[in-house]
Design a protein around this motif. Sequence first.
Motif, PDB file in Angstrom:
ATOM      1  N   GLU A 164     -25.435  11.405 -34.137  1.00  0.00           N
ATOM      2  CA  GLU A 164     -26.226  10.423 -34.875  1.00  0.00           C
ATOM      3  C   GLU A 164     -27.717  10.537 -34.563  1.00  0.00           C
ATOM      4  O   GLU A 164     -28.552  10.430 -35.442  1.00  0.00           O
ATOM      5  CB  GLU A 164     -25.775   8.995 -34.539  1.00  0.00           C
ATOM      6  N   ARG A 217     -20.529  11.475 -30.506  1.00  0.00           N
ATOM      7  CA  ARG A 217     -21.022  10.488 -31.459  1.00  0.00           C
ATOM      8  C   ARG A 217     -22.541  10.353 -31.410  1.00  0.00           C
ATOM      9  O   ARG A 217     -23.226  10.429 -32.416  1.00  0.00           O
ATOM     10  CB  ARG A 217     -20.468   9.114 -31.104  1.00  0.00           C
ATOM     11  N   LYS A 271     -16.629  12.065 -25.783  1.00  0.00           N
ATOM     12  CA  LYS A 271     -16.537  11.324 -27.053  1.00  0.00           C
ATOM     13  C   LYS A 271     -17.895  10.732 -27.403  1.00  0.00           C
ATOM     14  O   LYS A 271     -18.350  10.841 -28.539  1.00  0.00           O
ATOM     15  CB  LYS A 271     -15.486  10.211 -26.920  1.00  0.00           C
ATOM     16  N   TRP A 272     -18.553  10.122 -26.399  1.00  0.00           N
ATOM     17  CA  TRP A 272     -19.833   9.463 -26.694  1.00  0.00           C
ATOM     18  C   TRP A 272     -20.961  10.457 -26.865  1.00  0.00           C
ATOM     19  O   TRP A 272     -21.861  10.238 -27.677  1.00  0.00           O
ATOM     20  CB  TRP A 272     -20.148   8.415 -25.626  1.00  0.00           C
ATOM     21  N   GLY A 299     -23.511   2.942 -40.940  1.00  0.00           N
ATOM     22  CA  GLY A 299     -24.681   3.590 -40.358  1.00  0.00           C
ATOM     23  C   GLY A 299     -24.443   4.148 -38.965  1.00  0.00           C
ATOM     24  O   GLY A 299     -25.383   4.576 -38.296  1.00  0.00           O
ATOM     25  N   ASP A 300     -23.196   4.179 -38.515  1.00  0.00           N
ATOM     26  CA  ASP A 300     -22.881   4.733 -37.199  1.00  0.00           C
ATOM     27  C   ASP A 300     -21.648   5.626 -37.352  1.00  0.00           C
ATOM     28  O   ASP A 300     -21.115   5.772 -38.448  1.00  0.00           O
ATOM     29  CB  ASP A 300     -22.619   3.587 -36.201  1.00  0.00           C
ATOM     30  N   ASN A 301     -21.229   6.230 -36.249  1.00  0.00           N
ATOM     31  CA  ASN A 301     -20.067   7.100 -36.269  1.00  0.00           C
ATOM     32  C   ASN A 301     -19.050   6.559 -35.277  1.00  0.00           C
ATOM     33  O   ASN A 301     -19.307   6.553 -34.082  1.00  0.00           O
ATOM     34  CB  ASN A 301     -20.499   8.525 -35.896  1.00  0.00           C
ATOM     35  N   ALA A 302     -17.901   6.099 -35.779  1.00  0.00           N
ATOM     36  CA  ALA A 302     -16.872   5.517 -34.912  1.00  0.00           C
ATOM     37  C   ALA A 302     -15.591   6.340 -34.980  1.00  0.00           C
ATOM     38  O   ALA A 302     -14.495   5.822 -34.745  1.00  0.00           O
ATOM     39  CB  ALA A 302     -16.616   4.065 -35.321  1.00  0.00           C
TER      40      ALA A 302
END
Lengths: 134, 159
Positions: free
Chosen positions: A112, A108, A104-105, B66-69
């Motif tokens: 990004e 993400r 998952k991390w 500004g992030d991906n959650a």
Amino acid sequence: MKHPLALLALLAATAAGAETPRGLLDTYAAEAASRTPGFQASARRGADFFGRRFGVSEKMPACVSCHTEDPAQAGRHAITGKDIKPLAPRANPARFTDAAKAEKWFGRNCGEVVGRPCSAAEKADLLRFLAEGA
Amino acid sequence: MKTALCALLLAAGLPLSARADRLPLPADAPPAYAAECGSCHLAFPPALLAAADWRRVMAGLDRHYGDNAALDADTARVIGDFLARHGGNADRYANAGTPPRLTATAWFQRKHRKVPSPLWQDARVRSAANCSACHPQAEQGRYGERDIALPELRHRREH
């Protein structure tokens, strides 16, 4: 395709929290080797990747923007300021003991910071670096 | 005065969480809330944003300040239902803006009017959403003035 068979099998076969950093490293390395015969995970490449400024995101240009230059130290979230526990399993044994969490991390943060998913080879290199240091 | 009010509330049978300086997570919080929404910042007290604003937050997790959650649909639904259940009063927590910020609401601004504005950018704080920088017991839901971490803010209270 983004979820190669080896990893899917690992995710299906083990309950959350049952993995080890070593096991995850082997899984990623095996997958990388299936594409690039002879692949060996390299802590030096992992260190280079971890410190590289990709410049895709202004606020989080690199992994070290939040995890700091030394992954055995606590980090700090570049935007929110929240403390982040060390990423290196040698400093924080809870790391990389849950394949779904790690994926998952990676999903993400690679998205990004790097602007694309990280490859199995990059993950294997990074895990070797995080486990052993450069 | 505060203590008197507190005693009154207690006498009236109101839970301690009705006090503004005690905002523990509700007992029915799903474990996923702290795990998922408490990893990049504090798992914010659900009562500090109106339910409609929580829905807006949950509708755009893949592009999150500004992030991906992003979360899987099941987890997102469990968290979304919980937040909608405990969202605060829409008038009290008005003006959250777009994207919604509990730090922008009229209530938050009023409670924090004594914080000198440069402090929000201070290296120790970095963001108004970094509640724990000033409220070190925030994870336990404690926001009392006695717990404030920054010394310059503590002394301001003494006159």
